[in-house]
Design a protein around this motif. Structure first.
Motif, PDB file in Angstrom:
ATOM      1  N   PHE A 123       0.769  -1.200  -0.028  1.00  0.00           N
ATOM      2  CA  PHE A 123       0.504  -0.175   0.098  1.00  0.00           C
ATOM      3  C   PHE A 123       0.604   1.343   0.023  1.00  0.00           C
ATOM      4  N   ALA A 124       2.042   1.259   0.995  1.00  0.00           N
ATOM      5  CA  ALA A 124       2.961   2.438   0.994  1.00  0.00           C
ATOM      6  C   ALA A 124       3.115   2.922  -0.221  1.00  0.00           C
ATOM      7  N   GLU A 125       3.876   1.320  -0.992  1.00  0.00           N
ATOM      8  CA  GLU A 125       4.376   1.830  -2.278  1.00  0.00           C
ATOM      9  C   GLU A 125       3.550   2.216  -3.621  1.00  0.00           C
ATOM     10  N   LEU A 126       2.435   2.231  -3.363  1.00  0.00           N
ATOM     11  CA  LEU A 126       1.259   2.516  -4.332  1.00  0.00           C
ATOM     12  C   LEU A 126       1.076   3.972  -3.920  1.00  0.00           C
ATOM     13  N   ALA A 127       0.814   4.277  -3.004  1.00  0.00           N
ATOM     14  CA  ALA A 127       0.737   5.313  -2.244  1.00  0.00           C
ATOM     15  C   ALA A 127       2.010   6.040  -2.373  1.00  0.00           C
ATOM     16  N   ALA A 128       3.646   6.174  -2.555  1.00  0.00           N
ATOM     17  CA  ALA A 128       4.279   6.599  -2.857  1.00  0.00           C
ATOM     18  C   ALA A 128       4.012   6.761  -4.923  1.00  0.00           C
ATOM     19  N   ILE A 129       3.225   5.995  -5.071  1.00  0.00           N
ATOM     20  CA  ILE A 129       3.029   6.164  -7.027  1.00  0.00           C
ATOM     21  C   ILE A 129       2.109   7.410  -6.756  1.00  0.00           C
ATOM     22  N   LEU A 130       0.512   7.340  -5.919  1.00  0.00           N
ATOM     23  CA  LEU A 130      -0.404   8.299  -6.703  1.00  0.00           C
ATOM     24  C   LEU A 130       0.514   9.698  -5.821  1.00  0.00           C
ATOM     25  N   PHE A 131       1.120   9.591  -4.777  1.00  0.00           N
ATOM     26  CA  PHE A 131       1.867  10.902  -4.622  1.00  0.00           C
ATOM     27  C   PHE A 131       2.972  11.886  -5.557  1.00  0.00           C
ATOM     28  N   SER A 132       3.315  10.584  -6.404  1.00  0.00           N
ATOM     29  CA  SER A 132       3.967  11.239  -7.298  1.00  0.00           C
ATOM     30  C   SER A 132       3.391  11.515  -8.551  1.00  0.00           C
ATOM     31  N   ILE A 133       2.256  11.120  -8.911  1.00  0.00           N
ATOM     32  CA  ILE A 133       1.474  11.144 -10.246  1.00  0.00           C
ATOM     33  C   ILE A 133       0.845  12.515  -9.497  1.00  0.00           C
ATOM     34  N   ALA A 134      -0.050  12.833  -8.223  1.00  0.00           N
ATOM     35  CA  ALA A 134      -0.284  13.908  -7.447  1.00  0.00           C
ATOM     36  C   ALA A 134       0.687  15.237  -7.950  1.00  0.00           C
ATOM     37  N   HIS A 135       1.857  14.949  -7.153  1.00  0.00           N
ATOM     38  CA  HIS A 135       3.014  15.779  -7.148  1.00  0.00           C
ATOM     39  C   HIS A 135       2.954  16.882  -8.670  1.00  0.00           C
ATOM     40  N   CYS A 136       3.190  15.412  -9.546  1.00  0.00           N
ATOM     41  CA  CYS A 136       4.015  16.168 -11.046  1.00  0.00           C
ATOM     42  C   CYS A 136       2.430  17.151 -11.206  1.00  0.00           C
ATOM     43  N   ALA A 137       1.302  16.515 -10.902  1.00  0.00           N
ATOM     44  CA  ALA A 137       0.300  17.508 -11.680  1.00  0.00           C
ATOM     45  C   ALA A 137      -0.109  18.286 -10.974  1.00  0.00           C
ATOM     46  N   ALA A 138       0.356  18.509  -9.495  1.00  0.00           N
ATOM     47  CA  ALA A 138       0.280  20.049  -9.454  1.00  0.00           C
ATOM     48  C   ALA A 138       1.655  20.948  -9.820  1.00  0.00           C
ATOM     49  N   SER A 139       2.378  20.526  -9.573  1.00  0.00           N
ATOM     50  CA  SER A 139       3.558  21.557  -9.743  1.00  0.00           C
ATOM     51  C   SER A 139       4.579  21.032 -11.707  1.00  0.00           C
ATOM     52  N   GLY A 140       4.315  20.329 -12.130  1.00  0.00           N
ATOM     53  CA  GLY A 140       5.156  20.740 -13.578  1.00  0.00           C
ATOM     54  C   GLY A 140       6.103  19.821 -13.186  1.00  0.00           C
ATOM     55  N   GLU A 141       6.391  19.440 -11.594  1.00  0.00           N
ATOM     56  CA  GLU A 141       8.000  18.882 -11.453  1.00  0.00           C
ATOM     57  C   GLU A 141       8.195  17.865 -11.275  1.00  0.00           C
ATOM     58  N   GLU A 142       9.002  16.890 -12.528  1.00  0.00           N
ATOM     59  CA  GLU A 142       9.199  15.471 -12.244  1.00  0.00           C
ATOM     60  C   GLU A 142       9.851  15.122 -10.991  1.00  0.00           C
ATOM     61  N   ARG A 143       8.719  14.708  -9.717  1.00  0.00           N
ATOM     62  CA  ARG A 143       9.896  14.620  -8.851  1.00  0.00           C
ATOM     63  C   ARG A 143       8.578  12.983  -8.397  1.00  0.00           C
ATOM     64  N   VAL A 144       9.688  12.156  -8.199  1.00  0.00           N
ATOM     65  CA  VAL A 144       9.076  10.889  -7.714  1.00  0.00           C
ATOM     66  C   VAL A 144       9.679  10.162  -6.198  1.00  0.00           C
ATOM     67  N   TYR A 145       8.231  10.017  -5.260  1.00  0.00           N
ATOM     68  CA  TYR A 145       8.523   9.476  -4.463  1.00  0.00           C
ATOM     69  C   TYR A 145       9.146   7.968  -4.120  1.00  0.00           C
TER      70      TYR A 145
END
Ligand SMILES: [Zn+2]
Length: 464
Positions: A338-360
């Motif tokens: 679940f944590a790994e999946l969350a990291a994926i979803l948060f990476s998508i959200a972060h990328c969508a919000a900031s335009g910055e390609e940062r992955v968790y």
């Protein structure tokens, strides 16, 4: 049924006086009122000081002999309609029919009185132009939702439609009227007499459209309007605990009409919805900030991720069951997945919000990092069942174009054909939905969109 005039409406500023109020008055007070009624009758019989609430016929106060003195009661003057349910005279209507009509009469009379008083106070405003009460024309109108109970134009303030709603549910009309008046550029305000403890659905619908605001024309509003010489309403605003804040008096000037579709004093819904969304993922954001998974060999064992897992379990208790099942089926430990999946979803959200390609999760950085990370994760069996979930998140976000990258399209298609996908109702999907209701929770997503508060990263237009 005791036939007593229960409510008389006196000329302003006196207003309505119930029989109970009358009987509770000191003798000299009702004596004075009685004499005033009689005097006015002599001066101008066509303009009585007091009228029966039900039939609008003129009434007077009769002094009735009782044990130990006299008590006041209302009585109709002879020209009042004989079929008034409160009439004392010869019984023209059978009693059972009278009883059946009685409630309807009462409600109808209250409705009429509220419309008349609201119009009266609107007309008292120096800015008022056209003010109409449309109760008589309404039955003749073919197209419903065209004529409001009260319509008013106020110079410099705008045009208003006021619908007085007492108790009957009327759900289908509500949305139609909102759309109609929105298109006409008229502010629609629904006005109640009181808020029942158990709100009928129609009331709820109105309050929802008014963003958690209910407007009452109650005794407080009436008294304040009469004293202030303009229309004042009691505004009840939802609190954060499913109840109401202390009512406050508001005028038409206090209403927010900026959104076009709803009239309200204070938007009580958007902030609460956004807070709900934030609350589901607060511990996770904290964890990703505190212990970025890319910096630890075993990041999800960090205490901050244990707190994050604990928090999502309290929101979605079925995750505990799912974790035990995964364990017994020899799969990877549920909370890690679940944590790994969350990291994926948060990476998508972060990328969508900031335009910055940062992955968790994973060590990819820079241009293309998100797609590279997703391709890598979806190639492993552990996360394959969530390809659909990940694609759903991307599709609803502001970076849905990533789905068109051939490598990612292939990775998703391959995962979907290889293993069964989790869907809504699965604990992990529900967990994802609690982390990002803006994306996965259809009802809340739609409501945010209606309110103009769906964030841009989630595919909406709201700049958060
Ligand atoms: Zn009457």
């Amino acid at each position: 049924m005791q036939r007593t005039i229960e409510m008389a409406d006196f000329e302003l500023p006196r207003g309505p006086v119930s029989i109970a109020q009358l009987m509770a008055m000191p003798h000299e007070l009702w004596d004075h009122l009685r004499i005033e009624v009689t005097k006015q009758r002599q001066r101008d019989p066509d303009r009585p000081l007091a009228r029966c609430r039900l039939c609008q016929g003129p009434v007077f106060i009769r002094s009735q002999a009782v044990t130990g003195g006299h008590a006041p009661v209302y009585a109709h003057y002879p020209e009042s309609p004989r079929d008034c349910p409160w009439h004392h005279g010869a019984n023209l209507i059978p009693d059972d029919a009278r009883a059946a009509q009685y409630r309807g009469h009462q409600e109808c009379a209250l409705h009429r009185w509220m419309c008349d008083m609201i119009a009266t106070f609107l007309r008292a405003d120096p800015r008022s132009g056209l003010v109409t009460v449309d109760r008589y024309r309404r039955p003749a109108i073919e197209k419903r939702g065209r004529y409001p109970d009260v319509y008013a134009e106020l110079e410099g303030l705008g045009r208003f439609a006021i619908e007085v709603q007492l108790s009957k549910p009327f759900a289908p009309e509500i949305a139609a009227r909102h759309l109609h008046y929105e298109a006409e550029g008229v502010a629609l305000i629904w006005v109640f007499r009181e808020l029942p403890d158990r709100l009928p659905q129609g009331f709820r619908d109105v309050i929802t459209l008014q963003r958690g605001n209910a407007f009452l024309f109650d005794d407080t509003a009436f008294t304040a309007s009469a004293a202030g010489g303009r229309l004042l309403l009691s505004a009840c605003l939802e609190n954060d605990r499913g109840g109401w804040l202390k009512p406050r008096l508001v005028g038409l000037d206090d209403l927010d009409r900026s959104s076009g579709r709803a009239t309200f004093v204070e938007d009580r819904r958007s902030a609460r919805l956004l807070a709900y969304c934030q609350a589901g993922r607060a511990k996770w954001w904290q964890a990703f900030r505190e212990a970025p998974p890319t910096r630890f060999d075993d990041p999800f064992a960090q205490p901050c991720f244990i707190r994050a897992w604990d928090s999502i379990k309290t929101f979605v208790p079925n995750l505990s069951l799912w974790k035990r099942q995964s364990w017994s089926e020899g799969l990877s430990r549920g909370e890690r997945v679940f944590a790994e999946l969350a990291a994926i979803l948060f990476s998508i959200a972060h990328c969508a919000a900031s335009g910055e390609e940062r992955v968790y999760v994973t060590r990819y950085t820079g241009e293309g990092a998100l797609v590279a990370m997703l391709n890598a994760k979806l190639s492993g069996e552990k996360l394959m069942p969530y390809a659909d979930l990940i694609a759903t998140m991307l599709a609803a976000s502001s970076i849905r174009d990533r789905l068109e990258r051939p490598s990612l399209a292939t990775a998703i298609a391959r995962a979907k054909s290889a293993v069964e996908q989790v869907a809504a109702g699965h604990p992990v999907w529900d967990g994802a939905s609690r982390l990002f209701p803006e994306i996965f929770d259809g009802l809340r997503r739609a409501e945010l969109d209606d309110l103009g508060k769906l964030p841009r990263w989630a595919g909406g237009s709201f700049e958060s």
